[in-house]
Design a protein around this motif. Structure first.
Motif, PDB file in Angstrom:
ATOM      1  N   LEU A  80      -1.751  -1.076  -5.219  1.00  0.00           N
ATOM      2  CA  LEU A  80      -2.806  -0.862  -4.230  1.00  0.00           C
ATOM      3  C   LEU A  80      -3.847  -1.976  -4.290  1.00  0.00           C
ATOM      4  O   LEU A  80      -4.397  -2.380  -3.264  1.00  0.00           O
ATOM      5  CB  LEU A  80      -3.446   0.506  -4.450  1.00  0.00           C
TER       6      LEU A  80
ATOM      7  N   ALA B 241      -2.476  -4.720  -2.312  1.00  0.00           N
ATOM      8  CA  ALA B 241      -2.663  -4.492  -0.875  1.00  0.00           C
ATOM      9  C   ALA B 241      -4.078  -4.854  -0.448  1.00  0.00           C
ATOM     10  O   ALA B 241      -4.285  -5.499   0.590  1.00  0.00           O
ATOM     11  CB  ALA B 241      -2.365  -3.028  -0.530  1.00  0.00           C
TER      12      ALA B 241
ATOM     13  N   TRP C 131      -5.565   2.833   1.105  1.00  0.00           N
ATOM     14  CA  TRP C 131      -5.321   2.221  -0.191  1.00  0.00           C
ATOM     15  C   TRP C 131      -6.420   2.617  -1.181  1.00  0.00           C
ATOM     16  O   TRP C 131      -6.149   2.834  -2.368  1.00  0.00           O
ATOM     17  CB  TRP C 131      -5.259   0.701  -0.077  1.00  0.00           C
TER      18      TRP C 131
ATOM     19  N   GLY D  61       0.814  -1.213   0.000  1.00  0.00           N
ATOM     20  CA  GLY D  61       0.000   0.000   0.000  1.00  0.00           C
ATOM     21  C   GLY D  61       0.848   1.262   0.000  1.00  0.00           C
ATOM     22  O   GLY D  61       0.543   2.236  -0.707  1.00  0.00           O
TER      23      GLY D  61
END
Length: 562
Positions: free
Chosen positions: A451, A454, A467, A432
C-alpha cells in the motif's frame, strides 16, 4: 497530393482516426509504425488480422461512397503469418517483407493474403479466397502462395462486423516525445532517449491508453514543431514531453502532459535523483511518470465527458461518467455507477475495463444489502473482464478484488492480484488492490509495504483513501494504533463521505485508549449515516475471526449498536 496536398493529408488523418485506429482497437491490433502513407500493424491472431483488413476496406468504401473517384482515398492491404524480429517496439524480418510485397500485389481497395494466412482463417470468417497461385515477389527468395480476399458488403456493413466500436475512437491517445537533453553533454543523449523509451513502454501497459510507438514519436526528435501540429500528424489527443539536466552526480527530469487541441497543461512535475545505476534510475523515473500520467489523462477525459450533452453520450462517455461515482464508494454513489456502467455495456459489450468497473461497483454494493445475486454477478463480470483482456492489469485486479470481497477465496484473489502487478508494475491500483487483499487476509506487513508502494506511485490518486484505509486496518491488526489512527485520519480527510475511514479511525483511537475522541468520531459519522455491528460484520474487513472480533469490540465500545 499534387492537386490538394493539405486536403489529402487531412482526409488521410481522418481515415486513420475514423477507420484504422477503431479497427485496430476492435480486433486487438497494434500500430507498429507509420511509413509515409503506409502502416505496419501486428495482430496476435491471423483471424483478427484478416477481419480488421476487411473491416478497414469496407469502412473505407463506405466513406468514399459520395466522393468523386479522383478524390477518393483507397488502400491496398497485404497480410502474412510468420516469424518476426522484434527490436523494441519495431518489427523486422522476412515476415514483414512478405506482407509488404503482398500489399503491392493487391488491387486498390483489395486484400491479398499469403497461403499460410489462408490455411489458418479459411472457413472462420464471412469471406471467400480466390487463389492467385505462387507469386514471385521482389527480394523474396522463394515463390509465395497468395489469395485475394473477397466478401459480401452486407456481412460487414454493421458496426459489430466492421471496425468501428461505439466509444473506441474517443479513448485517450497519447504520444511521448523524445525528452530533451539539456545537460550540454552529448554523451547524455542516450540517457534522455532511454527515459523516453522506458516511459513509452510503461504507459503501454495501461490498456485504456493508446500510446504511439517509439518509431513514430522519435520521428519528431529535434524538429521543433509545435505540439498541436505534432498531435495532428500522429492522431493523438495528449502529448507528454520533458527534459533532462545533469549536474555532477545529480539529475533532474522534468515532464509535462498537454492536451494538444486546447494547449492546456494537464499535469507537470520534476524528479531529482542521484546518479547511481543508470538502468535502475531510468526504470524508477519511467514507472513513476507513467503511474501519474495515467490518472491525469483519465481525470481530463472524465471532465471532457462531463461537458458533453446527455443525448450525445457514447459507451465510453458513460464509463467515464461512472468512474467518479465508483471511486467515491458511498451508498449513494454506487447505484449511479452501476446504472451508467450497465448502459455502457449495453452499447458496447467488448470493453474489459467497463466490465471490471462494474464488477467493483457490485462488490461495493453487496455489503450494503444488495443481496447474493448481485454478489455473484460481481464475480461473473470480473471473470468476463479477464476473458476479454487477460493482459489488462485493471481487469486482473478487479477479479482479485471480487474473489476476496465476495467468495473470500484468498488464494485465487492473491493469484490474480499478483498477476496484475506483474503485468503493470506502474499501476497504483494493482499494488493497492494487492495490499488490500493482503490486509484482509492477514499478511499485514506485506500489505503495508504494498500500500505504501501504491501511495508512492500515485500520491494524488482518486483512490488514495482506499489505500489509506488498508494501511489503517493493517496497523490496527498489528496493534500499532496511533499509526493506524494517523492513516485513518488522512483517509477521512481525502474522502470524508466514506464510512469505513471513520470506523477505522474510531477503532484505532478506542484501542489506543482515546475513547472520548473515538466516540466523537462515531457521533459525527452517525449524524450522516448510521451503521450497525451486523452490517460491519457482513462487510468483513478482516478474514481473521480474531482480528475481526477485536475490531467489532472496539466499535461497540464507542456506541455502535448491534
Amino acid at each position: 497530393m499534387g492537386r490538394d496536398e493539405d486536403g489529402t493529408l487531412a482526409r488521410l488523418r481522418m481515415h486513420r482516426g475514423d477507420i484504422l485506429e477503431p479497427a485496430l482497437a476492435h480486433y486487438s491490433g497494434r500500430l507498429v509504425k507509420l511509413t509515409g502513407d503506409g502502416v505496419l500493424a501486428e495482430f496476435a491472431s491471423a483471424v483478427e488480422a484478416v477481419g480488421a483488413a476487411i473491416a478497414i476496406q469496407q469502412a473505407t468504401l463506405e466513406a468514399n461512397r459520395d466522393r468523386p473517384t479522383d478524390h477518393a482515398i483507397v488502400f491496398r492491404i497485404g497480410v502474412h503469418l510468420g516469424d518476426l524480429i522484434v527490436d523494441g517496439d519495431d518489427l523486422y524480418g522476412d515476415g514483414v517483407n512478405i506482407a509488404a510485397r503482398l500489399e503491392g500485389e493487391a488491387p486498390a481497395g483489395g486484400i491479398v493474403v499469403s497461403g499460410d494466412v489462408h490455411n489458418t482463417v479459411a472457413g472462420r470468417l464471412k469471406a471467400t479466397f480466390r487463389s492467385l497461385g505462387d507469386l514471385a515477389l521482389k527480394n523474396i527468395a522463394r515463390p509465395v502462395s497468395a489469395f485475394r480476399v473477397e466478401w459480401d458488403a452486407d456481412d460487414w456493413h454493421n458496426p459489430r462486423a466492421a471496425a468501428p466500436v461505439p466509444g473506441v475512437r474517443e479513448a485517450p491517445s497519447l504520444a511521448v516525445l523524445p525528452f530533451v537533453n539539456m545537460s550540454g553533454d552529448a554523451d547524455q543523449e542516450y540517457f534522455a532517449d532511454g527515459i523516453t523509451e522506458d516511459i513509452i513502454a510503461a504507459l503501454s501497459r495501461f490498456h485504456e491508453l493508446t500510446v504511439i510507438s517509439r518509431g513514430s514519436s522519435f520521428a519528431f526528435k529535434g524538429k521543433g514543431l509545435d505540439l498541436r501540429r505534432i498531435a495532428e500528424q500522429l492522431g493523438v489527443r495528449y502529448v507528454l514531453g520533458g527534459s533532462m539536466r545533469k549536474a555532477g552526480n545529480r539529475i533532474r527530469v522534468s515532464a509535462e502532459l498537454t492536451d494538444a487541441a486546447s494547449g492546456v497543461q494537464v499535469w507537470s512535475d520534476r524528479y531529482d535523483r542521484d546518479m547511481a545505476d543508470v538502468f535502475d534510475l531510468q526504470d524508477d523515473i519511467s514507472r513513476t511518470v507513467a503511474a501519474v500520467v495515467d490518472p491525469a489523462v483519465r481525470g481530463a477525459e472524465i471532465e471532457r465527458a462531463r461537458r458533453k450533452p446527455p443525448a450525445s453520450l457514447s459507451a465510453y462517455d458513460l464509463y467515464l461518467r461512472a468512474l467518479p461515482h465508483l471511486w467515491a464508494g458511498t451508498r449513494d454513489d454506487i447505484p449511479k455507477a452501476i446504472d451508467l456502467l450497465r448502459r455502457s455495456i449495453s452499447l458496447d459489450p467488448t470493453r474489459a475495463p467497463v466490465h471490471a468497473a462494474l464488477a467493483l461497483s457490485l462488490v461495493f454494493a453487496a455489503p450494503a444489502g444488495a443481496g447474493m445475486e448481485i454478489a455473484v454477478e460481481a464475480v461473473s463480470m470480473a471473470r468476463r473482464a479477464v476473458e476479454l483482456d487477460g493482459a489488462d492489469a485493471f481487469a486482473q485486479s478487479a477479479y482479485g478484488y471480487a474473489l476476496i470481497g465476495v467468495l473470500r477465496d484468498a488464494d485465487q484473489a492473491h493469484l490474480h492480484a499478483r498477476e496484475a502487478v506483474r503485468l503493470n508494475p506502474s499501476s497504483a491500483f494493482a499494488w493497492g488492490t494487492l495490499g488490500i487483499i493482503d490486509s484482509m487476509t492477514g499478511s499485514f506487513e506485506a500489505a503495508i509495504a504494498e500500500l505504501t508502494r501504491a501511495l508512492g506511485l500515485s500520491p494524488f490518486d482518486t483512490l488514495l483513501y482506499m489505500w489509506l484505509q488498508g494501511l489503517a486496518a493493517s496497523c490496527f491488526a498489528l496493534g500499532r494504533f496511533e499509526e493506524g489512527a494517523n492513516w485513518a485520519r488522512k483517509s477521512v480527510q481525502h474522502n470524508p463521505r466514506h464510512g469505513t475511514s471513520h470506523r477505522l479511525l474510531a477503532a484505532n483511537l478506542a484501542s489506543a485508549g482515546r475513547l472520548d475522541e473515538a466516540r466523537e468520531v462515531t457521533r459525527r459519522r452517525d449524524a450522516v449515516q448510521k451503521t450497525t455491528i451486523g452490517e460491519m460484520r457482513a462487510l468483513r474487513l478482516f478474514t481473521s475471526d480474531e482480528v475481526l472480533e477485536r475490531y467489532l469490540s472496539a466499535q461497540q465500545s464507542v456506541g455502535v449498536p448491534e
